[in-house]
Design an enzyme around this catalytic site. Sequence first.
Site, PDB file in Angstrom:
ATOM      1  CE1 TYR A 138      55.033  79.130  79.783  1.00 57.36           C
ATOM      2  CE2 TYR A 138      55.126  79.026  77.387  1.00 57.36           C
ATOM      3  CZ  TYR A 138      54.590  78.598  78.585  1.00 57.36           C
ATOM      4  OH  TYR A 138      53.601  77.641  78.583  1.00 57.36           O
ATOM      5  CG  HIS A 151      55.067  68.927  77.062  1.00 60.26           C
ATOM      6  ND1 HIS A 151      53.853  69.348  76.566  1.00 60.26           N
ATOM      7  CD2 HIS A 151      55.528  69.930  77.848  1.00 60.26           C
ATOM      8  CE1 HIS A 151      53.594  70.558  77.033  1.00 60.26           C
ATOM      9  NE2 HIS A 151      54.589  70.940  77.809  1.00 60.26           N
ATOM     10  CD  GLU A 163      52.128  77.973  75.333  1.00 62.00           C
ATOM     11  OE1 GLU A 163      51.682  77.228  74.447  1.00 62.00           O
ATOM     12  OE2 GLU A 163      53.157  77.738  75.961  1.00 62.00           O
ATOM     13  CB  CYS A 190      60.074  75.107  70.317  1.00 58.61           C
ATOM     14  SG  CYS A 190      58.791  76.048  71.173  1.00 58.61           S
ATOM     15  CB  THR A 211      48.735  71.454  80.409  1.00 61.90           C
ATOM     16  OG1 THR A 211      49.979  71.457  81.130  1.00 61.90           O
ATOM     17  CG2 THR A 211      48.980  72.003  79.011  1.00 61.90           C
ATOM     18  CG  HIS A 226      48.198  76.760  77.927  1.00 63.48           C
ATOM     19  ND1 HIS A 226      49.199  77.685  77.737  1.00 63.48           N
ATOM     20  CD2 HIS A 226      48.728  75.780  78.701  1.00 63.48           C
ATOM     21  CE1 HIS A 226      50.286  77.275  78.365  1.00 63.48           C
ATOM     22  NE2 HIS A 226      50.023  76.122  78.958  1.00 63.48           N
ATOM     23  CB  CYS A 285      23.018  76.172  87.690  1.00 60.80           C
ATOM     24  SG  CYS A 285      22.702  77.437  86.443  1.00 60.80           S
TER      25      CYS A 285
END
Length: 731
Positions: free
Chosen positions: A401, A292, A511, A372, A534, A509, A143
């Site tokens: 992507y 990353h 994903e 990956c 991110t 995210h 709030c």
Amino acid sequence: MDAANLAMKSSSSSFFSKTPCLFCSPKPISRAPSSVYTPPSTFRPLVKCIQAPFLPSPLNPDSKKPLNSPFTCSAVTSFPSQSHPNAHSDAASSSSAKLKLLISEFQSLVEPIDRVKRLMHYASLLPSMDGSVKTTENRVPGCTAQVWLHVSLDEEGKMRFLVDSDSELTKGFCACLVWLLDGAVPDEVLALKTEDLNALNAVGLNRKGSASRMNTWHNVLVSMQKRTRALVAERDGKPRSELFPSLVVTADGIQPKGSYAEAQARFLFPDESRVQELVNALKEKKIGVVAHFYMDPEVQGVLTAAQKFWPHIHISDSLVMADSAVNMAKSGCQFITVLGVDFMSENVRAILDQAGFPEVGVYRMSDEHIGCSLAEAASSPSYMDYLTTASVSSPSLHVVYINTSLETKAYSHELVPTITCTSSNVVQTILQAFAEVPDLKVWYGPDTYMGSNIMELFSQMSVMTDEEISEIHPLHNRMSIKSVLPRLHYFPVVGKINEMYSDAFLTAHFEVPGEMFSLAMEAKKRGMGVVGSTQNILDFIKQRVQEALDRNVDDHLQFVLGTESGMITSIVATVRKLLCSADTSSGGAKVSVEIVFPVSSESVTRTSTSSFLDQTFGEMRDSLKVNVIPGVASGEGCSLHGGCASCPYMKMNSLSSLLRICHSLPHNKAELSAYEAGRFSLLTPKGKQIADIGCEPILHMRHFQATKRLPEQLINQILQPCDNGQSSSHN
């Protein structure tokens, strides 16, 4: 002057419009209860509305005895709880009936200032809360003003609510919610949805202010429900649910809760000798580091500390990694080390070549394949079948992507005109494409969760107002959003949060699995959540912490981290910087921040006997007496398989590997041949270099980011797909 201030300063003879308030109407009307309302015991004023010259006597409901009152109009008319024969109405329908009356009342007040006046008067009748109850624990998160809520369960099993605020207008909102729910049974309190309050646009202020105040309805309700669940569970003797592990960050330090959080916190304050060793090697060899966000906390802790001494270290998402590498090459770095999965080092290599730096070496952190699951899914036969279907449905655009290999981008682009996207720009990319190309069909992939979440987002947009939609994209409205839903395709392949953390800030995210995404989307509507990349998550946390510091009141902020746990290093560094820069030395407010990991408190992943894992986590394994990777069990580390809590592939990027590569360069390149990111020499089916065609979708995206429009070349490829992949020139 805004409407709220104007209402307080109004000198009109009648404080309210001629619409009687619903709590004290003299006879049944469409906006008022048909019987006298018996409010919660906390309300004690005996009052009447100035539009109602007579009010039934509390002892004799049929009498016409006038009641005198110092108030001009009542928000609540209080009577002894047993005095009216109709005082006990059916509890199951009470709150829903009251809500309809409340909505009807405010809708009947045509002028915004009258709505504000009505709220201000309701605020004047809300009893003040004792100062001893106005604690940080009783604060309602989210709030704009400070709101305190005390909840109890009485002997009859009904809920009792005390609410107070330092804002009179907010108190008016709270008075309405208390009138709706105080005295209700728990199931009735829990049945009310935040969407049910959408019609209560009770304040006709400017749009931004109105949205902020509308969040009060939602956030106070969510806190009421969370505390109701806890009290009911306690009454029924149910054990309290196990809290998720978390990190509490203050200006004084960091407190981990749970072994998972302890593992995350272990390396937030790295050994200074290790930091200095890395800095010396980087400076001497002119090595840049791009990493990353999802790196292991040990690595990120050292890199974050080393940034103070060597500027060519950058931690970011995958797209910015390549940009940073180019900037480092321009600044004189002779080597770039990439801490990420293999497609990231491929992209860095290709972009450096495109930028004119083929001589700059690019090195991975392992001599093994750093895979990956998401990127590999895009090279599967099923995904190629998906794109083949798209290729015969013109006009079509493949939005892929960024976290995919150059091979995937190249092969895809020759099948279907392709543009890459990130989690930050995917929504804008798709909406702009629909706006620029009539009857376009968009095929998103390969991330199933992100695709379903985008579809969910667009479905929610289809019921927004045109004004709300235009804030997301100026070329769209409700009709256009509804029209694109059948033309948006994606590749097909969280109860505890709602119970324990419904009033926390939720981050997700694109994903993450659908349940976490949906919860974050709901929280976003009331200013308590963020959905995006991110960087979006990091910016959101930073903004909320800064707002708490600016309020200068003691506060505890709780954020549920719906993304990979490696983000914690960047988050803690950012939060600590803000908290430590705040002046608390002269008795200023103290703010603490808790980062919650939505995984099991003892969540660990058993490692294999692989040499790189032994090397990376040996010290941690010895200290914890178990083979662990901080993270969730197998199958939950990738969005294709259930979540982003921890990516085991990212953990292959160890600090020892980074130091070994730095010490070996430049004289022992032969020993590092397996670590070097190679160039693609293969050709596409149409005879083009994979590196050239694979970079084209990335360059299309860069054009869109710079101009906010699709490049003309891409539009031509969409409208004339037979020419696709035959040219690598760019606008």
